[in-house]
Structures are given as structure tokens and as C-alpha cells.
Scaffold this motif. Structure first.
Motif, PDB file in Angstrom:
ATOM      1  N   SER A  90      28.054 -51.533 -24.925  1.00 36.58           N
ATOM      2  CA  SER A  90      26.733 -51.754 -25.493  1.00 36.58           C
ATOM      3  C   SER A  90      26.243 -50.497 -26.201  1.00 36.58           C
ATOM      4  O   SER A  90      26.708 -49.394 -25.947  1.00 36.58           O
ATOM      5  CB  SER A  90      25.746 -52.147 -24.385  1.00 36.58           C
ATOM      6  N   ASN A  91      25.290 -50.675 -27.095  1.00 38.70           N
ATOM      7  CA  ASN A  91      24.736 -49.535 -27.825  1.00 38.70           C
ATOM      8  C   ASN A  91      23.976 -48.607 -26.895  1.00 38.70           C
ATOM      9  O   ASN A  91      23.360 -49.053 -25.915  1.00 38.70           O
ATOM     10  CB  ASN A  91      23.805 -50.035 -28.933  1.00 38.70           C
ATOM     11  N   SER A  92      24.029 -47.318 -27.188  1.00 41.23           N
ATOM     12  CA  SER A  92      23.261 -46.315 -26.448  1.00 41.23           C
ATOM     13  C   SER A  92      22.544 -45.445 -27.470  1.00 41.23           C
ATOM     14  O   SER A  92      22.935 -44.303 -27.728  1.00 41.23           O
ATOM     15  CB  SER A  92      24.174 -45.470 -25.559  1.00 41.23           C
ATOM     16  N   VAL A  99      16.688 -49.812 -36.579  1.00 37.43           N
ATOM     17  CA  VAL A  99      16.716 -49.847 -35.114  1.00 37.43           C
ATOM     18  C   VAL A  99      15.277 -49.754 -34.626  1.00 37.43           C
ATOM     19  O   VAL A  99      14.518 -48.894 -35.087  1.00 37.43           O
ATOM     20  CB  VAL A  99      17.541 -48.671 -34.540  1.00 37.43           C
ATOM     21  N   SER A 100      14.888 -50.614 -33.729  1.00 40.02           N
ATOM     22  CA  SER A 100      13.517 -50.587 -33.223  1.00 40.02           C
ATOM     23  C   SER A 100      13.409 -49.620 -32.056  1.00 40.02           C
ATOM     24  O   SER A 100      14.402 -49.313 -31.374  1.00 40.02           O
ATOM     25  CB  SER A 100      13.074 -51.981 -32.780  1.00 40.02           C
ATOM     26  N   LEU A 101      12.202 -49.155 -31.799  1.00 44.92           N
ATOM     27  CA  LEU A 101      11.979 -48.251 -30.665  1.00 44.92           C
ATOM     28  C   LEU A 101      12.379 -48.910 -29.355  1.00 44.92           C
ATOM     29  O   LEU A 101      12.860 -48.246 -28.432  1.00 44.92           O
ATOM     30  CB  LEU A 101      10.507 -47.829 -30.613  1.00 44.92           C
ATOM     31  N   ASN A 102      12.221 -50.213 -29.278  1.00 42.13           N
ATOM     32  CA  ASN A 102      12.571 -50.939 -28.047  1.00 42.13           C
ATOM     33  C   ASN A 102      14.074 -50.952 -27.779  1.00 42.13           C
ATOM     34  O   ASN A 102      14.499 -51.286 -26.677  1.00 42.13           O
ATOM     35  CB  ASN A 102      12.049 -52.376 -28.109  1.00 42.13           C
ATOM     36  N   GLN A 103      14.864 -50.594 -28.787  1.00 42.71           N
ATOM     37  CA  GLN A 103      16.316 -50.542 -28.604  1.00 42.71           C
ATOM     38  C   GLN A 103      16.805 -49.185 -28.109  1.00 42.71           C
ATOM     39  O   GLN A 103      17.983 -49.034 -27.796  1.00 42.71           O
ATOM     40  CB  GLN A 103      17.025 -50.880 -29.923  1.00 42.71           C
TER      41      GLN A 103
END
Length: 236
Positions: free
Chosen positions: A2-4, A55-59
Motif C-alpha cells: 500500500s502507499n505510504s 494526493v489528498s491530505l487524508n491519504q
């Protein structure tokens, strides 16, 4: 995997910058090199960065911040912004020593370093004083962070042991005249701290869950802030 996504913030010097990385690899960075941008531009740069990368802050998985040493005002703004984001997004805070990150950035650019070379990242502390530390060519610490007043004889004990020294960072440029005739000391000019220098170390800390307590974390100022009173104008 998953993305980090990790947002890194650098405000320890006059340069203000932010970086977004994924698994320690930079995706995008935004910075400004005009003095004293931190208060007015830091949040603007973060917004611009997120819009550029879509990319959103929530990500975000975490926020990393340069913890110091450096500018009292710059560090306060950077850390306050990082803590605010961590609170709002309920994500961990990662802190990186500014000098260690600066050294990592230097090694990444200049990879062929002799083992008898010592690296001294420097942050300006006005006049002939700097915040500095001493690192081996592989990035390991030789001497911890300190405030140091530098003259032509400051590093003689290293030179006597056969080391070559490389000085770099916002505090190093002013020593070019001091060491220009010393073949064992090289000053690399215009090499300042930027947020992307934190990317790899931040991901390592994220993997190892080396997080700060968001409620109690404070910047590493090294020296106490001293307020000065402007001199009275002779016209008044």
C-alpha cells in the motif's frame, strides 16, 4: 504494498520547502528561496504540493518535520504546522535532525566520498557561529550537534589526524575566505536544507514506528531565543 505517503516540511533556514514522498522516494517538492517565507507561504506550498500530485491530505500516512537546530521562528512555524496536520488527520509525527537530513542530501548528490573525509553540515547562527555536527563519509555520526564559533584553527585536530573536511549548508558559505588556502578543507557553496532530504530517513522511521508525541514535541532549538530591542532612531 500500500502507499505510504509522507509529507516533509523544512523551515529550519531561510529557505522554505515541502516534499511528498512514497516509500521514501520523492514524488514532488515545492520551495521558495526568498527570506522569511515561512509564515505566509508554508501552508500555501503544502496546498500547491497536494494539488500537483493529486494526493489528498487524508491519504497521508505521516508528516515529517525538520526539528532543528536552526531558525527559532522558522522551526516554530514548521513544527506547529506539522503538529496541526497530525492532530487534524490523526496520523503520526516524524522528526528529523536538520543537520542529519542535510548530510543525507549531500551524500546522495556526492556519492564518491573518501573514507577519510568528514562532512560538516552547517546552519548559520550569525557572525562566525554555526550549528553543526561531524559525520563520517557514510553518514554515521562522529560528533553530536553543537553551536560552534569557527576560525582558521577550529578544525586543526581533525586535520592533524589526516582527515579532509567538507563544509556545506547555509552556514558554510561565509567561511570560503577563511579556508580558501587550506587544501584539506573544502567549502561547497549554495547547498541549503530542503524537505526532500528527509524522505528516505522519514520512511525508515515510519517503518520502525519511531514517532513523536504530538502533544509534547518541541523543536530542537539548541540555543535559547534571545529577543533584541531595535535601536532608537537618532531622528526621534
Amino acid at each position: 504494498m500500500s502507499n505510504s505517503y509522507i509529507l516533509a516540511i523544512e523551515t529550519a533556514t531561510n529557505l522554505c520547502s515541502v516534499s511528498l514522498s512514497n516509500h521514501g522516494k520523492q514524488i514532488c517538492a515545492v520551495f521558495g528561496n526568498e527570506p522569511n517565507l515561512h509564515a505566509t507561504k508554508l501552508t500555501v506550498f503544502i496546498q500547491e504540493l497536494m494539488e500537483k500530485t493529486k494526493v489528498s491530505l487524508n491519504q497521508l500516512a505521516a508528516v515529517a518535520v525538520s526539528m532543528g537546530p536552526g531558525s527559532y521562528t522558522g522551526l516554530r512555524i514548521g513544527v506547529s504546522t506539522a503538529k496541526g496536520l497530525c492532530y487534524a488527520l490523526d496520523i503520526p509525527l516524524i522528526a528529523n535532525n536538520t543537520l542529519e537530513a542535510l548530510c543525507s542530501g549531500f551524500i546522495a548528490k556526492y556519492q564518491d566520498l573518501n573514507s577519510k573525509t568528514l562532512l560538516l553540515p552547517m546552519i548559520d547562527a550569525r557572525r562566525r557561529e554555526v550549528y553543526t555536527a561531524v559525520f563520517n563519509a557514510d553518514g554515521s555520526w562522529m560528533k553530536e550537534t553543537e553551536a560552534l564559533i569557527v576560525d582558521e584553527n577550529t578544525f586543526d585536530h581533525y586535520l592533524d589526524q589526516g582527515y579532509d573536511l567538507i563544509l556545506f549548508g547555509s552556514g558554510a558559505d561565509k567561511f570560503i575566505p577563511t579556508f580558501e588556502n587550506n587544501p584539506q578543507i573544502q567549502v561547497v557553496p549554495n547547498f541549503d536544507s530542503i524537505a526532500s532530504f528527509q524522505d528516505q530517513k522519514s520512511f525508515e522511521k515510519f517503518q520502525n514506528q519511531q514517532f513523536e508525541d504530538v502533544a509534547y514535541f518541541e523543536p530542537f532549538y539548541l540555543k535559547d531565543f534571545v529577543a533584541t530591542t531595535p535601536k532608537k532612531s537618532p531622528l526621534l
